[in-house]
Design a protein around this motif. Structure first.
Motif: not given
Lengths: 792, 218
Positions: A130-140, A144-155
Motif C-alpha cells: 500500500f502506498f500512503a502518507s505517513a499519517e495514513v500509513a500509521n492508521r493502516l 492490512v497484511e501488506q507492507r505500507v510504503v510512505i509516499d508524501t505525494d499521496i492525497a
C-alpha cells in the motif's frame, strides 16, 4: 542617500505605517495564497491518483460497482481502459479510502508513486504493498497484511494498492468501481453502449467538485485581494505623504547639484528594499494567518464539497514568491503617482505639505465620474451578464464604484453639516472635516469595503441559514430514520405497516443524467411529499404526475446544469423520459437530484432494495423502543430527526466558519488603516489646529472634536456600506450562487445584525481615532507653539 | 491696568540642564497704550508674548490681565481668556486654512460670542478685504493674509492685542501700509497693543519701547 533616509528617522510613525501597511497587505494576500496552494496541492494529489483531472471514466449507471467481466469485454473489443476499485476500510484510528489500480493497463500519468519507469512493479503486484502518507500509513499499520510504503505525494486519507489486493481488502471479489479511459484509442472501436450498457461515460473533470472548489478558491482569492487592496490603501497614503514632505529636501538636493534621475533612482531603490523587507515580514505573518485559518478552510471544503485538505501547512515556494512579487507590485502601484510627481517637479517648486491633500480633494469629482461608469457597468452585468467570472466582475465594479464615490459623499456630508451649523466652532469643525476628507479617504474606503463585505456576507450566510433551516424542516419530516439489512427490508416494512403513520423507503442510486452527475430517487408519494416538500416551481398536480410515473421532480441545480425546466423530458434511461413536473431546492448537494415514483424506480433498477427508511409517527419514542425490542434493530440503526438536523446545522456552521474569521480580519485591517492614516496625518494636523487653539479652543475640545470627526466620517461611510452590502448580498445570492452552485436563495434582511455591525465599525473607527485624539488633547503647549515660531 | 507682569521667570530644558530665558520681568500697560518690545534673536521676546497671551505657563512670577491673575488658571480658563481678553497676531498669520476669509475674520469674535457683523464688515472694508471674503487664505498674498489676521483679532474686540513680528514677512511698502491700518484700528477700538519687533521703523511708531536682553528688560 543619507539625506533621503534621514526623513524616516524624523518620521518614524510614517515609516511604521508604510512597512506595516505593506506587511499587512502581503500577509493577507500570501496567507490566502498559502491556503489555496495547500488545498490545490491536495486536489492535485487526489486527482493524480484517481485520474479525475486527466481522463474520462466509465461509471456504473446504477449501483456502486460492476463486475470486472465488463473490463475484460471492453479490452477484448479494443478499448484501452483500466479498472479501478474504490472503497473504505475501517481501522481503529478511523476509516481509510482504498484505491485499487491495475498498473499494467493504467495510463502512464496515472501510475502512482513513481512507477512510471516500471520500478517497483514486482513489489506492487506480489506480495502487494500500500502506498500512503505517513499519517495514513500509521492508521493502516496492523489493519492490512501488506507492507505500507510512505509516499508524501499521496492525497490525505487515501491508500493506493493493486486492484487485486484492494478487492480482497474491501471484500469485493471480481468487482470494480469504474474504468479509466485512456486518451489515445485505436480507430474503429465499437460503441461502449453496445459492449457495456450498464456504464456511463463521464468526461474529465466532470465530477463537479473541481468546479465548485474552484469557485470557493476564487471567493477566497477575492477576499485576499480585498484585504490586499486595503493594505495598499495604507501604503499609498503613507508613501504619498512621505514623498510630499520630502519635496523640500528633493528641491534642496537638486539645487546642490544632485541629478533628478539619481534622486528618483535612489527613491526607487529605497522602495524596493522597503518592499522586500515588509514583504518578508508579511510572508511570515501570512504563514501565521494561513496556519490559523487552514483548519477552518479544511472544515469548509469538507462540509461543502467533501474535498479533503490536511489541516497542517507546508512552506511552499510558489506563495512565498507570489508574496514578494505582490509586495513589490503593491509598492510600485502605491508609489507610482508620487514618484511621477517628483520626477516632473520644477526645481523651484515650493514645499507645500497641504498640496497633496488639496490635489486629492479636487480629484473627488473625477473619482465620482469613474464611479458612475463602474456602477453603470455593474448594472449592465446584473441585467445581461452570465457566468461566474462576470459575477465577480460585477462584485468588483460595485465595490470599486462605491469606494470611488465615497470622497464626494463625505465632502457633501461635511458641506451639509457646515451649512446647518450655527456656531463658529461647529462651522470650523465641518470645514476642517472637509479638509481632512482627502487624507482619510483611502482609509475610509477600506472601512467601506470591509463593512460592506461584512454586511453582504453575513446577510448571505444568515439568509442561507434561514432557508436551510426551513429546508431541513421540509426534508427531514420523518420523525425516525432506520437502516436495516437488505434481506430484512420487506420484513421491516411489514412490521411498520400498523405501527407507523407513513413508511418512506429511501431508494437511491448515483448516476449521470443528461450529462449531470446526479442522484436518482424512488419515492413513495404520499402526504409527506405532497405537504412538506415545497416546490420552487411546479403545479398543484406535480406529485400526482410523479405518482403515476409520467413525471419527475428535479432539484434546482440539476435543472440549471442540464438546462431542463418544467415540462422538459428527463432522459432517465433508453425509452424512459418522464417530464419535469416540479423543481425543488436541494441546498448543499453538489449532485443533481431527480425524484421518481417508487414503482418507476423499481422498474428501472429491479435489483435495488431499500435498506433505509423514513418513518412518520406521532409516538417516535414508543416506536423506537418497539423497533429495538420487538424487531431486533440495534439502537445505532435508528436515528431521530432532531439529531440529523443538529448534525446538518453543525456542518453548516463549520462550512461558514472561515467566512466569519475573514470578516473579522478585514474589519480589523480597516480599523488599522484608519489608525495609520490618522497617525500619519497627525503631524500635518498640528499647524492646522494650533491657530484654533491660540484663538481659544482648548486642547481637550480639539481632541474630542478629532474623535468626533473620525466617528462622523465613519458613520457616513457605514451608512453607505449597509445598502452596498445588501446589494452585494443580492449579487451573491442571486448571481454568484447560481453560477457557482446552481441554486438561488431568497434574500432576507437582518436589521439588528446591521445595527450591531455598524456599531462595531464605528467602534473600530473610534478606537483607531482615540490614540491620536488623546495625543492631541495632551500635547504640551510648547509643541503647539512651535507652529508660531518665527524660524519655522 | 490692562496688563501687569511681576517677576516673570521661564526656562526651557537644554542639553546641559534648564536654560533660563526670562529672568524676572516686570511690565505693565494701560488701556489703549502701545508698546514695542525689542531685543536680539533668542532674547525671549516671543516667549514673553506667549506667556502674556496665555499660550504657555511661567515657572514663576505673576501675570494679571484685565485684573485677572492668569498664572494659576487651568487650560480651559486660559482658553476663555484668549477668546475674549487677549489676542495674538502671528508673523506666519496662522489663519485657519479650511475657513473662508470672511469666516476667518468672524471666527474669534463668534467664539467669544460678541460678533458685530457691521464692525467685521467695516474692518474688512478698511483693510481692503471686501473683495476676498469668499476666498480661502491660500489664495491671498502674504500682505492680504496678514490683514486678515489683524481683522480677525480686532473683530473680537480684545482689550490687549499682542503682535509677534506682524510685518516680518512683508515687504517694506506693504509693511508700512499694514502697520498704519493696524495702529488706526487699535486706537479706534481702544485696545492696548504690544508689538514684538526687530524693526526700528515699527518700534518708533509705538508710544513706549522696552528692550529685552539676556532675559531682563532694560
Amino acid at each position: 542617500m543619507t539625506a533621503l533616509l534621514s526623513h524616516w528617522r524624523r518620521a518614524k510613525l510614517q515609516f511604521f505605517a508604510l512597512v506595516s501597511g505593506l506587511a499587512l497587505a502581503t500577509a493577507l494576500w500570501s496567507g490566502v495564497q498559502a491556503i489555496n496552494a495547500e488545498a490545490r496541492a491536495s486536489y492535485d494529489a487526489a486527482a493524480a491518483s484517481v485520474g479525475e483531472a486527466q481522463f474520462d471514466q466509465l461509471v456504473p449507471r446504477a449501483g456502486d460497482t460492476v463486475g470486472q467481466d465488463v473490463f475484460l469485454a471492453l479490452r477484448l473489443s479494443g478499448w484501452q481502459v483500466s479498472p479501478v476499485l474504490e472503497g473504505r476500510i475501517g481501522t481503529p484510528a478511523g476509516a481509510v479510502r482504498i484505491l485499487g489500480l491495475e498498473p499494467l493497463t493504467a495510463p502512464g500519468a496515472l501510475a502512482p508513486v513513481g512507477m512510471t519507469d516500471g520500478s517497483g512493479l514486482q513489489d506492487f503486484l506480489t506480495p502487494g504493498v500500500f502506498f500512503a502518507s505517513a499519517e495514513v500509513a500509521n492508521r493502516l499499520a496492523g489493519a492490512v497484511e501488506q507492507r505500507v510504503v510512505i509516499d508524501t505525494d499521496i492525497a490525505p486519507g487515501l491508500a493506493i494498492t493493486d486492484i487485486g489486493i484492494a478487492q480482497r481488502a474491501l471484500d469485493q471479489p471480481d468487482r470494480i468501481s469504474r474504468l479509466i479511459v485512456a486518451r489515445d484509442q485505436p480507430m474503429g472501436l465499437p460503441p461502449i453502449d453496445t459492449i457495456a450498457p450498464d456504464l456511463v461515460r463521464q468526461t474529465a473533470r466532470d465530477a463537479g467538485a473541481g468546479r465548485l472548489t474552484d469557485s470557493f478558491h476564487l471567493n477566497l482569492t477575492a477576499f485576499g485581494l480585498l484585504s490586499f487592496a486595503v493594505g495598499i490603501f495604507i501604503v499609498h497614503g503613507a508613501i504619498g505623504l512621505a514623498f510630499e514632505q520630502r519635496r523640500s529636501l528633493v528641491r534642496t538636493l537638486r539645487a546642490l547639484g544632485v541629478p533628478l534621475r539619481t534622486l528618483v533612482g535612489l527613491m526607487i531603490a529605497e522602495l524596493v528594499v522597503l518592499a522586500l523587507v515588509a514583504g518578508g515580514i508579511g510572508i511570515g505573518l501570512g504563514y501565521l494567518v494561513a496556519a490559523l485559518l487552514l483548519p477552518n478552510v479544511a472544515a469548509t471544503l469538507q462540509g461543502l464539497y467533501g474535498a479533503s485538505v490536511p489541516g497542517a501547512l507546508q512552506l511552499r515556494a510558489e506563495w512565498v514568491l507570489s508574496g514578494l512579487a505582490i509586495a513589490l507590485a503593491g509598492s510600485g502601484i502605491a508609489a507610482f503617482a508620487a514618484l511621477w510627481k517628483i520626477a516632473r517637479m520644477p526645481l523651484l517648486a515650493a514645499a507645500r505639505p497641504r498640496a497633496w491633500s488639496v490635489a486629492t480633494g479636487q480629484a473627488a469629482w473625477r473619482l465620482a465620474a469613474l464611479s458612475a461608469v463602474l456602477l453603470v457597468t455593474a448594472g449592465g452585468i446584473a441585467i445581461w451578464g452570465q457566468g461566474l467570472i462576470l459575477g465577480f466582475a460585477l462584485l468588483a465594479c460595485l465595490l470599486i464604484g462605491a469606494a470611488l464615490f465615497l470622497p464626494l459623499l463625505l465632502h457633501g456630508a461635511a458641506r451639509t453639516g457646515s451649512a446647518l451649523s450655527r456656531s463658529a466652532l461647529w462651522q470650523w469643525f465641518w470645514a476642517d472635516t472637509r479638509q481632512q476628507v482627502p487624507g482619510l479617504s483611502l482609509a475610509l474606503m477600506a472601512l467601506l469595503l470591509a463593512t460592506a463585505a461584512n454586511v453582504g456576507v453575513s446577510t448571505m450566510v444568515s439568509s442561507f441559514r434561514l432557508t436551510f433551516v426551513e429546508f431541513l424542516d421540509q426534508r427531514l419530516a420523518p420523525e425516525l430514520y432506520v437502516e436495516t439489512e437488505a434481506d430484512r427490508s420487506a420484513e421491516l416494512e411489514a412490521f411498520l405497516q400498523s405501527r407507523a403513520r407513513e413508511t418512506l423507503p429511501l431508494l437511491s442510486i448515483e448516476t449521470d443524467i443528461a450529462g449531470v452527475p446526479s442522484e436518482l430517487y424512488g419515492v413513495r408519494v404520499g402526504p409527506t411529499y405532497r405537504e412538506d416538500w415545497r416546490l420552487l416551481d411546479g403545479g398543484a398536480q406535480a406529485w400526482d404526475r410523479v405518482a403515476d410515473g409520467s413525471a419527475a421532480v428535479v432539484s434546482e441545480q440539476f435543472a440549471r446544469r442540464a438546462g431542463l425546466w418544467l415540462g422538459d423530458p428527463v432522459p432517465i434511461a433508453p425509452g424512459q423520459s418522464p417530464v419535469i413536473a416540479g423543481i425543488v431546492a436541494d441546498y448543499g448537494n453538489p449532485l443533481g437530484q431527480i425524484v421518481l415514483s417508487e414503482p418507476l424506480f423499481e422498474t428501472l433498477f429491479p435489483g435495488e432494495v431499500p435498506t433505509r427508511f423514513g418513518i412518520r409517527t406521532s409516538t417516535p419514542e414508543t416506536l423506537r423502543q418497539a423497533l429495538i425490542d420487538e424487531f431486533g434493530l440495534p439502537p445505532g440503526a435508528i436515528t431521530d430527526q432532531t439529531r440529523i438536523k443538529a448534525f446538518s446545522l453543525d456542518v453548516f456552521e463549520r462550512t461558514f466558519a472561515v467566512t466569519g474569521a475573514l470578516n473579522v480580519l478585514t474589519l480589523a485591517v480597516a480599523a488599522f488603516a484608519i489608525l495609520m492614516s490618522l497617525l500619519t496625518l497627525a503631524a500635518l494636523r498640528v499647524p492646522q489646529l494650533a491657530p484654533a487653539w491660540a484663538l481659544g479652543v482648548t486642547r481637550t475640545a480639539l481632541g474630542q472634536l478629532e474623535l468626533l470627526r473620525a466617528v462622523a466620517l465613519a458613520l457616513v461611510t457605514v451608512l453607505l456600506a449597509i445598502p452596498l452590502g445588501l446589494v452585494l448580498a443580492w449579487v451573491l445570492l442571486s448571481f454568484v450562487n447560481v453560477e457557482a452552485f446552481g441554486w438561488k436563495l431568497p434574500l432576507f434582511f437582518f436589521p439588528a445584525q446591521y445595527a450591531l455591525l455598524a456599531g462595531f465599525a464605528l467602534g473600530a473607527a473610534a478606537l483607531a481615532a482615540l490614540w491620536p485624539a488623546r495625543r492631541l488633547a495632551r500635547m504640551p503647549p510648547s509643541e503647539l507653539l512651535k507652529v508660531f515660531a518665527n524660524d519655522r | 491696568m490692562v496688563l501687569d507682569v511681576r517677576d516673570l521667570q521661564k526656562s526651557f530644558p537644554g542639553a546641559e540642564g534648564d536654560v533660563p530665558v526670562l529672568r524676572g520681568i516686570d511690565l505693565s500697560m494701560r488701556e489703549g497704550e502701545t508698546l514695542a518690545l525689542t531685543g536680539e534673536s533668542g532674547s525671549g521676546k516671543s516667549t514673553l508674548l506667549h506667556l502674556i497671551g496665555g499660550l504657555d505657563t511661567p515657572d514663576a512670577g505673576r501675570i494679571r490681565l484685565a485684573g485677572q491673575d492668569i498664572t494659576g488658571m487651568n487650560d480651559a480658563a486660559r482658553a476663555a481668556l484668549r477668546r475674549s481678553v487677549v489676542s495674538v497676531i502671528f508673523q506666519q498669520f496662522n489663519l485657519i486654512p479650511s475657513l473662508t476669509v470672511g469666516a476667518n475674520i468672524a471666527f474669534q469674535a463668534r467664539l467669544a460670542g460678541r460678533l458685530d457683523p457691521a464692525h467685521a464688515d467695516r474692518l474688512a472694508n478698511v483693510l481692503g478685504l471686501s473683495a476676498h471674503l469668499d476666498k480661502y487664505p491660500e489664495a491671498l498674498s502674504g500682505g492680504q493674509q496678514q490683514r486678515v489676521a489683524i481683522a480677525r483679532t480686532l473683530a473680537a474686540r480684545p482689550q490687549l492685542v499682542l503682535a509677534d513680528e506682524p510685518t516680518g514677512n512683508l515687504d517694506e511698502a506693504t509693511a508700512a501700509n499694514v502697520l498704519d491700518q493696524m495702529l488706526a484700528l487699535v486706537t479706534e477700538t481702544g485696545a492696548a497693543l504690544l508689538v514684538v519687533t526687530h524693526s526700528e521703523t515699527l518700534a518708533s511708531r509705538m508710544e513706549r519701547r522696552a528692550h529685552l536682553s539676556r532675559g531682563r528688560l532694560a
